[in-house]
Motif scaffolding. Structure first.
Motif, mmCIF file in Angstrom:
data_model
loop_
_atom_site.group_PDB
_atom_site.id
_atom_site.type_symbol
_atom_site.label_atom_id
_atom_site.label_comp_id
_atom_site.label_asym_id
_atom_site.label_seq_id
_atom_site.Cartn_x
_atom_site.Cartn_y
_atom_site.Cartn_z
ATOM 1 N N LYS A 1 -20.947 -14.209 6.794
ATOM 2 C CA LYS A 1 -20.913 -12.773 7.035
ATOM 3 C C LYS A 1 -21.978 -12.093 6.183
ATOM 4 N N ALA A 2 -22.715 -11.201 6.798
ATOM 5 C CA ALA A 2 -23.714 -10.414 6.081
ATOM 6 C C ALA A 2 -23.393 -8.944 6.256
ATOM 7 N N GLY A 3 -23.333 -8.209 5.156
ATOM 8 C CA GLY A 3 -23.026 -6.788 5.225
ATOM 9 C C GLY A 3 -24.137 -6.009 5.908
ATOM 10 N N PRO A 4 -23.793 -4.980 6.693
ATOM 11 C CA PRO A 4 -24.783 -4.221 7.462
ATOM 12 C C PRO A 4 -25.286 -2.956 6.779
ATOM 13 N N SER A 5 -25.065 -2.805 5.473
ATOM 14 C CA SER A 5 -25.471 -1.553 4.827
ATOM 15 C C SER A 5 -26.970 -1.334 4.987
ATOM 16 N N GLY A 6 -27.326 -0.087 5.249
ATOM 17 C CA GLY A 6 -28.726 0.260 5.453
ATOM 18 C C GLY A 6 -29.239 0.000 6.853
ATOM 19 N N CYS A 7 -28.451 -0.657 7.678
ATOM 20 C CA CYS A 7 -28.861 -0.921 9.068
ATOM 21 C C CYS A 7 -28.397 0.261 9.917
ATOM 22 N N HIS B 1 -20.563 5.484 7.367
ATOM 23 C CA HIS B 1 -21.465 6.512 6.831
ATOM 24 C C HIS B 1 -21.801 6.225 5.368
ATOM 25 N N ALA B 2 -20.806 5.773 4.612
ATOM 26 C CA ALA B 2 -21.035 5.453 3.201
ATOM 27 C C ALA B 2 -22.010 4.295 3.053
ATOM 28 N N GLU C 1 -24.405 3.679 5.245
ATOM 29 C CA GLU C 1 -25.615 4.002 6.016
ATOM 30 C C GLU C 1 -25.842 2.973 7.118
ATOM 31 N N SER C 2 -24.759 2.666 7.809
ATOM 32 C CA SER C 2 -24.821 1.718 8.921
ATOM 33 C C SER C 2 -24.205 2.340 10.164
ATOM 34 N N ILE C 3 -24.313 1.653 11.275
ATOM 35 C CA ILE C 3 -23.830 2.205 12.533
ATOM 36 C C ILE C 3 -22.321 2.008 12.676
ATOM 37 N N ALA C 4 -21.710 2.767 13.571
ATOM 38 C CA ALA C 4 -20.267 2.762 13.759
ATOM 39 C C ALA C 4 -19.782 1.417 14.288
ATOM 40 N N PRO C 5 -18.508 1.078 14.017
ATOM 41 C CA PRO C 5 -17.976 -0.205 14.479
ATOM 42 C C PRO C 5 -18.143 -0.437 15.981
ATOM 43 N N GLU C 6 -17.923 0.604 16.787
ATOM 44 C CA GLU C 6 -18.087 0.428 18.231
ATOM 45 C C GLU C 6 -19.508 -0.041 18.563
ATOM 46 N N THR D 1 -9.060 0.208 6.085
ATOM 47 C CA THR D 1 -9.669 0.452 7.391
ATOM 48 C C THR D 1 -8.824 1.420 8.202
ATOM 49 N N LEU D 2 -7.493 1.308 8.096
ATOM 50 C CA LEU D 2 -6.610 2.200 8.848
ATOM 51 C C LEU D 2 -6.636 3.621 8.325
ATOM 52 N N ASP D 3 -7.106 3.813 7.105
ATOM 53 C CA ASP D 3 -7.285 5.168 6.588
ATOM 54 C C ASP D 3 -8.565 5.793 7.126
ATOM 55 N N HIS D 4 -9.537 4.971 7.441
ATOM 56 C CA HIS D 4 -10.820 5.456 7.965
ATOM 57 C C HIS D 4 -10.836 5.547 9.491
ATOM 58 N N LEU D 5 -10.135 4.629 10.148
ATOM 59 C CA LEU D 5 -10.128 4.568 11.610
ATOM 60 C C LEU D 5 -8.699 4.727 12.103
#
Length: 255
Positions: free
Chosen positions: A105-111, A143-144, A146-151, A177-181
């Motif tokens: 797994k690679a984190g998507p931050s900044g993408c 948003h925190a 700086e990546s695109i939405a899960p969808e 996650t349930l607090d954010h989505l």
């Protein structure tokens, strides 16, 4: 309950429309925790260092030691997953992952665009051992990061030929996650995964109390990933056997 053996080769992976049961992923940070994990029916052992970030990699030595232990097992071998860090770090360490791991797994931050995310995945996949499958990570608090939405991550993963996705949280502040989505939004994401034939995991400070909420909804992750809720304190502390047993009992009765 254990679903080891339900995974197929990435090239021929065809997930069912509805999973018979959910799988259980637990994130581990030391060899002692790996040994404790073998006492429970965990489907996926996920190695990472929670003290260094949401998807910080473990030392290479832990990867190698875990592989040695799992390869010596005769029955019910769990799958192995490794966090590689955020994009730049993932590019640096991907080639060092043992070829016997199943997932990375690679984190998507900044993408912040599908194109940038796809390029990152291509870079990491080029460096991973051939048989290690890259899992597309989406952050619930994108948003925190700086990546695109899960969808959008799920849709981009489908176009890029990735078969598995995971939702996590970038900021580890106690919110899940349930607090954010919302459940409604997670229901939509679950439908996207089903329509695209994607296997997906729900993680990100998931609590034991969230399981019943999920079971009463139309959110159907193929896997639930936990860390903080099976620890003696916060996610950076050690595993708690009592909490591990509570989750194990849940997977036997609920899922």
């Amino acid at each position: 309950m254990t679903n080891q053996g339900t995974f197929s080769d990435p090239a021929g992976f065809k997930p069912p429309v509805e999973s018979v049961s959910r799988q259980w992923l637990v994130s581990l940070r030391s060899l002692d925790e790996v040994r404790i994990a073998f006492e429970y029916p965990i489907d996926i052992l996920d190695l990472k260092e929670p003290r260094n970030g949401p998807l910080a990699p473990s030392p290479v030595e832990l990867w190698l030691e875990t592989v040695t232990i799992v390869e010596a097992m005769i029955h019910a071998k769990p799958k192995l997953s490794a966090a590689l860090g955020e994009p730049d770090q993932a590019r640096r360490v991907a080639s060092r992952l043992p070829a016997t791991f199943d997932f990375a797994k690679a984190g998507p931050s900044g993408c912040h665009s599908p194109q940038r995310l796809t390029q990152m995945w291509e870079d990491v996949r080029d460096r991973l051992p051939t048989k290690v499958e890259l899992v597309a990570v989406a952050y619930a608090d994108h948003h925190a990061a700086e990546s695109i939405a899960p969808e959008s991550v799920f849709e981009t993963a489908k176009r890029a030929g990735l078969n598995r996705c995971l939702i996590d949280t970038f900021t580890k502040d106690g919110r899940s996650t349930l607090d954010h989505l919302s459940i409604d939004r997670l229901t939509e994401i679950s439908a996207i995964a089903r329509d695209f034939g994607l296997w997906w995991a729900l993680a990100g400070s998931i609590r034991h109390a969230d399981v019943e909420k999920l079971n009463q909804s139309n959110v159907h992750p193929d896997c639930i990933g936990v860390r903080g809720d099976v620890c003696s304190g916060d996610r950076t502390s050690s595993l708690c056997r009592q909490k591990m047993q509570c989750w194990a009992d849940t997977f036997r009765s609920f899922l």
